[in-house]
Write an enzyme that holds these catalytic residues in place. Structure first.
Site, PDB file in Angstrom:
ATOM      1  N   CYS A   1      21.459 -24.522  -9.487  1.00  0.00           N
ATOM      2  CA  CYS A   1      21.454 -23.512 -10.154  1.00  0.00           C
ATOM      3  C   CYS A   1      22.552 -23.076 -11.118  1.00  0.00           C
ATOM      4  O   CYS A   1      23.576 -23.820 -11.021  1.00  0.00           O
ATOM      5  CB  CYS A   1      20.973 -22.215  -9.252  1.00  0.00           C
ATOM      6  SG  CYS A   1      22.507 -21.317  -8.725  1.00  0.00           S
TER       7      CYS A   1
ATOM      8  N   GLN B   1      -3.382  -5.897  11.705  1.00  0.00           N
ATOM      9  CA  GLN B   1      -2.434  -5.273  12.481  1.00  0.00           C
ATOM     10  C   GLN B   1      -2.534  -5.593  14.178  1.00  0.00           C
ATOM     11  O   GLN B   1      -3.371  -6.606  14.352  1.00  0.00           O
ATOM     12  CB  GLN B   1      -2.127  -3.880  12.353  1.00  0.00           C
ATOM     13  CG  GLN B   1      -1.666  -3.383  11.033  1.00  0.00           C
ATOM     14  CD  GLN B   1      -0.188  -3.660  10.967  1.00  0.00           C
ATOM     15  OE1 GLN B   1       0.424  -4.024  11.691  1.00  0.00           O
ATOM     16  NE2 GLN B   1       0.202  -3.211   9.539  1.00  0.00           N
TER      17      GLN B   1
ATOM     18  N   SER C   1       1.015  -1.332   0.092  1.00  0.00           N
ATOM     19  CA  SER C   1      -0.043  -0.009  -0.011  1.00  0.00           C
ATOM     20  C   SER C   1       0.758   1.253  -0.096  1.00  0.00           C
ATOM     21  O   SER C   1       0.185   2.412  -0.407  1.00  0.00           O
ATOM     22  CB  SER C   1      -0.884  -0.139   1.270  1.00  0.00           C
ATOM     23  OG  SER C   1      -0.076   0.148   2.371  1.00  0.00           O
ATOM     24  N   GLY C   2       2.215   1.121   0.345  1.00  0.00           N
ATOM     25  CA  GLY C   2       3.066   2.295   0.458  1.00  0.00           C
ATOM     26  C   GLY C   2       3.156   2.805   1.899  1.00  0.00           C
ATOM     27  O   GLY C   2       4.038   3.661   2.212  1.00  0.00           O
ATOM     28  N   GLY C   3       2.013   2.377   2.683  1.00  0.00           N
ATOM     29  CA  GLY C   3       2.138   2.846   4.128  1.00  0.00           C
ATOM     30  C   GLY C   3       3.376   2.610   4.827  1.00  0.00           C
ATOM     31  O   GLY C   3       3.883   3.581   5.621  1.00  0.00           O
ATOM     32  N   PHE C   4       3.888   1.449   4.761  1.00  0.00           N
ATOM     33  CA  PHE C   4       5.203   0.905   5.520  1.00  0.00           C
ATOM     34  C   PHE C   4       6.302   2.137   5.225  1.00  0.00           C
ATOM     35  O   PHE C   4       6.852   2.248   5.752  1.00  0.00           O
ATOM     36  CB  PHE C   4       5.449  -0.322   5.189  1.00  0.00           C
ATOM     37  CG  PHE C   4       6.755  -1.021   6.006  1.00  0.00           C
ATOM     38  CD1 PHE C   4       6.576  -0.931   7.376  1.00  0.00           C
ATOM     39  CD2 PHE C   4       7.903  -1.372   5.532  1.00  0.00           C
ATOM     40  CE1 PHE C   4       7.687  -1.502   7.955  1.00  0.00           C
ATOM     41  CE2 PHE C   4       8.924  -1.581   6.019  1.00  0.00           C
ATOM     42  CZ  PHE C   4       9.115  -1.597   7.274  1.00  0.00           C
TER      43      PHE C   4
ATOM     44  N   ASP D   1       6.661 -12.466   1.174  1.00  0.00           N
ATOM     45  CA  ASP D   1       7.639 -11.502   0.361  1.00  0.00           C
ATOM     46  C   ASP D   1       8.740 -11.144   1.033  1.00  0.00           C
ATOM     47  O   ASP D   1       8.430 -10.933   2.297  1.00  0.00           O
ATOM     48  CB  ASP D   1       6.656 -10.343  -0.340  1.00  0.00           C
ATOM     49  CG  ASP D   1       6.572  -9.447   0.953  1.00  0.00           C
ATOM     50  OD1 ASP D   1       7.470  -8.353   0.762  1.00  0.00           O
ATOM     51  OD2 ASP D   1       5.676  -9.221   1.640  1.00  0.00           O
TER      52      ASP D   1
ATOM     53  N   HIS E   1      21.908 -16.980  -7.410  1.00  0.00           N
ATOM     54  CA  HIS E   1      22.014 -18.150  -6.478  1.00  0.00           C
ATOM     55  C   HIS E   1      21.205 -18.238  -5.185  1.00  0.00           C
ATOM     56  O   HIS E   1      20.322 -19.174  -4.776  1.00  0.00           O
ATOM     57  CB  HIS E   1      23.425 -18.462  -5.801  1.00  0.00           C
ATOM     58  CG  HIS E   1      23.448 -19.217  -4.805  1.00  0.00           C
ATOM     59  ND1 HIS E   1      23.029 -20.812  -4.955  1.00  0.00           N
ATOM     60  CD2 HIS E   1      23.538 -19.179  -3.284  1.00  0.00           C
ATOM     61  CE1 HIS E   1      23.111 -21.415  -3.781  1.00  0.00           C
ATOM     62  NE2 HIS E   1      23.282 -20.471  -2.953  1.00  0.00           N
TER      63      HIS E   1
ATOM     64  N   ASP F   1      -2.755   0.955   5.451  1.00  0.00           N
ATOM     65  CA  ASP F   1      -2.523   0.586   6.853  1.00  0.00           C
ATOM     66  C   ASP F   1      -1.513   1.459   7.725  1.00  0.00           C
ATOM     67  O   ASP F   1      -0.824   1.985   7.000  1.00  0.00           O
ATOM     68  CB  ASP F   1      -2.454  -0.741   7.321  1.00  0.00           C
ATOM     69  CG  ASP F   1      -1.038  -1.316   6.709  1.00  0.00           C
ATOM     70  OD1 ASP F   1      -0.576  -0.814   5.723  1.00  0.00           O
ATOM     71  OD2 ASP F   1      -0.385  -2.391   7.435  1.00  0.00           O
TER      72      ASP F   1
ATOM     73  N   CYS G   1      22.986 -27.227  -4.511  1.00  0.00           N
ATOM     74  CA  CYS G   1      22.239 -26.457  -5.425  1.00  0.00           C
ATOM     75  C   CYS G   1      22.560 -26.806  -6.856  1.00  0.00           C
ATOM     76  O   CYS G   1      23.568 -26.925  -7.194  1.00  0.00           O
ATOM     77  CB  CYS G   1      22.527 -24.852  -5.260  1.00  0.00           C
ATOM     78  SG  CYS G   1      21.665 -23.585  -5.954  1.00  0.00           S
TER      79      CYS G   1
ATOM     80  N   CYS H   1      25.687 -22.274  -9.328  1.00  0.00           N
ATOM     81  CA  CYS H   1      26.388 -23.638  -8.752  1.00  0.00           C
ATOM     82  C   CYS H   1      26.891 -24.351  -9.890  1.00  0.00           C
ATOM     83  O   CYS H   1      28.024 -25.320  -9.305  1.00  0.00           O
ATOM     84  CB  CYS H   1      25.535 -23.952  -7.637  1.00  0.00           C
ATOM     85  SG  CYS H   1      25.175 -23.042  -6.177  1.00  0.00           S
TER      86      CYS H   1
END
Ligand SMILES: [Zn+2]
Length: 377
Positions: free
Chosen positions: A316, A194, A94-97, A270, A345, A152, A314, A319
Site C-alpha cells: 500500500c 437472531q 436498521s439503527g436497532g443495534f 462489515d 494501511h 430487529d 504490504c 508501506c
C-alpha cells in the site's frame, strides 16, 4: 432489480464460495469486506483514498445519521452517495443495534422496548426518540443506501432463553413489518436472523426469516466467546437459509472470525475493527501471529528507530513510503496524519486478505490459506 447474486466458484472442502453481488451502484466481488463509515464518513479517510484501496462498498449507521444530520438533510443533499461523494454501493443498518446499545446513558433509563418499537435517548443530547420497523425503513429510504436491513431487536448472545424467545417473536413480527413498509425498488432489503445461542431459536429464526422473500439475509448478535460456540451458532442459521441468496455477517471482522464465516458461506462482512484499532495505534501485519490477532502497537518504544515498513508484505501507499519509525513519531506527536496513514494501511490489509481469500476459493486452496492464517508462530 435491486439485487442480483451469482455464485461464481465453490470451495470443494467447505461451504466457502465466491460470487458477484450486483446492487444499484455497482457490482462487488464476494466474499467482501465492507468498512464502516458510521456518520457518513470513514474516520480520517477520504472517499478518493477508499477507492484507491479498492474498497467495494461502505456500511453507514442509520442511528447516527438519523440523529445528526437527520435523514431529511441527507435526502435533500441527494442521498448518502451524493452527500459523502461515494458512487459505489452503500449499506445501512436498521439503527436497532445502536438504539439498544448506545442509549445506556448514566442516570437515564435504558431503551424501552414494546411491540410497537424501541424508545431511546440520544447519546448526543439525551432527547427521546422512537424507532419502529416502519420508521427505520423510512429513514433508510431517505438515506438511500443500495442495501438496507430489517429492524430487529438485538439482545446479547448470552441472554437467558426466555428473554431471547420473547425477543425473537418481536424480531420476526418486525421483519414482516419492515418488509411490508419497504417501498423503494432501487434498494435491496435483507432480513436478519437472531436467536441468541439457542439452537432451536436460531433454526426457528432462520426458517421464519427465509419464509419472507427477502433477497438476502443478515446474521446478527454473534459477538461472544468462546469462538467455537459462535461458529456453531452461525452454522445452525446458515444450514436453514437458502443457499443461493447472499448472506451478511453483521459487525464481525476479526481475522479468525472472517475465515470461519467464509468457510460457512458468508458473502459479506462489515466491521469497524481496522479503522477503530488504527486510531489507537494498532496496525495489522502479516508478520504478526494469530495469538496477537495479526496486529501490533506502533506506539511501542521498540518502533522508534525501526526503518521497516508497517507490514513487510504490504504494497500500500503507506508501506511503500513510510517507516515504522515515522508512524510511531506521528502517534507520539499527536499528528492527525497518524490516523489517516494507520487507517489506510489497515484497510489495505483487509482488502488484500479478502483478495487472497477470493483467489484461494477460485483455485481450490482455501483450506491451505486458512491453515496459513491459523499458524501461531
Ligand atoms: Zn500497508
Amino acid at each position: 432489480m435491486s439485487l442480483q447474486f451469482t455464485i461464481t466458484a465453490k470451495d470443494p472442502a467447505t461451504k466457502a464460495r465466491t460470487g458477484r453481488l450486483t446492487l444499484t451502484h455497482g457490482t462487488i466481488e464476494t466474499p467482501a469486506f465492507i468498512p464502516v463509515g458510521t456518520k457518513a464518513a470513514v474516520k480520517a479517510m477520504t472517499t478518493a483514498q477508499l477507492k484507491e484501496l479498492n474498497v467495494p462498498m461502505l456500511m453507514v449507521n442509520t442511528y447516527h445519521c438519523y440523529l445528526r444530520p437527520g435523514p431529511g438533510t441527507v435526502a435533500r443533499a441527494g442521498g448518502l452517495h451524493k452527500f459523502m461523494a461515494w458512487d459505489r454501493p452503500i449499506m445501512t443498518d436498521s439503527g436497532g443495534f445502536q438504539a439498544f446499545s448506545l442509549s445506556n446513558i448514566k442516570d437515564q433509563p435504558l431503551a424501552k422496548v414494546t411491540d410497537a418499537g424501541v424508545t431511546f435517548r440520544s447519546h448526543i443530547d439525551h432527547s427521546e426518540h422512537t424507532f419502529t420497523p416502519e420508521s427505520s425503513i423510512a429513514t433508510q429510504e431517505q438515506l438511500g443506501a443500495d442495501l438496507i436491513f430489517a429492524f430487529d431487536e438485538c439482545l446479547a448472545i448470552d441472554a437467558p432463553y426466555e428473554d431471547t424467545r420473547r425477543s425473537l417473536a418481536r424480531t420476526h413480527a418486525w421483519a414482516k413489518r419492515s418488509f411490508d413498509a419497504h417501498k423503494r425498488k432501487d434498494q435491496a432489503l435483507y432480513g436478519i436472523v437472531q436467536g441468541g445461542r439457542y439452537k432451536d431459536l436460531r433454526i426457528e429464526s432462520a426458517k421464519f426469516i427465509s419464509s419472507i422473500p427477502f433477497p438476502g439475509y443478515g446474521i446478527g448478535s454473534l459477538f461472544g466467546e468462546p469462538k467455537a460456540e459462535s461458529a456453531e451458532v452461525l452454522s445452525w442459521a446458515m444450514e436453514q437459509l437458502p443457499y443461493d441468496k447472499p448472506k451478511h455477517l453483521l459487525g464481525i471482522g476479526a481475522v479468525d472470525d472472517i475465515f470461519e464465516g467464509v468457510a460457512q458461506g458468508i458473502d459479506t462482512f462489515d466491521c469497524v475493527l481496522p479503522t477503530r484499532l488504527a486510531r489507537v495505534g494498532y496496525l495489522f501485519s502479516t508478520a504478526c501471529t494469530e495469538k496477537d490477532k495479526w496486529r501490533y502497537r506502533i506506539t511501542n518504544v521498540k518502533y522508534r528507530e525501526s526503518q521497516a515498513p508497517l507490514d513487510p508484505t504490504c504494497t500500500c501507499y503507506v508501506c511503500k513510503n513510510f517507516t515504522q519509525s515515522y508512524i510511531h513519531h506521528l502517534f507520539r506527536a499527536d499528528e492527525l496524519l497518524a490516523y489517516t496513514l494507520a487507517s489506510y494501511h489497515n484497510i489495505a490489509f483487509f482488502m488484500q486478505l479478502f483478495e487472497n481469500i477470493r483467489a484461494s476459493i477460485r483455485n481450490g486452496t482455501f483450506q491451505v490459506l486458512r491453515a496459513h492464517w491459523h499458524r501461531t508462530e
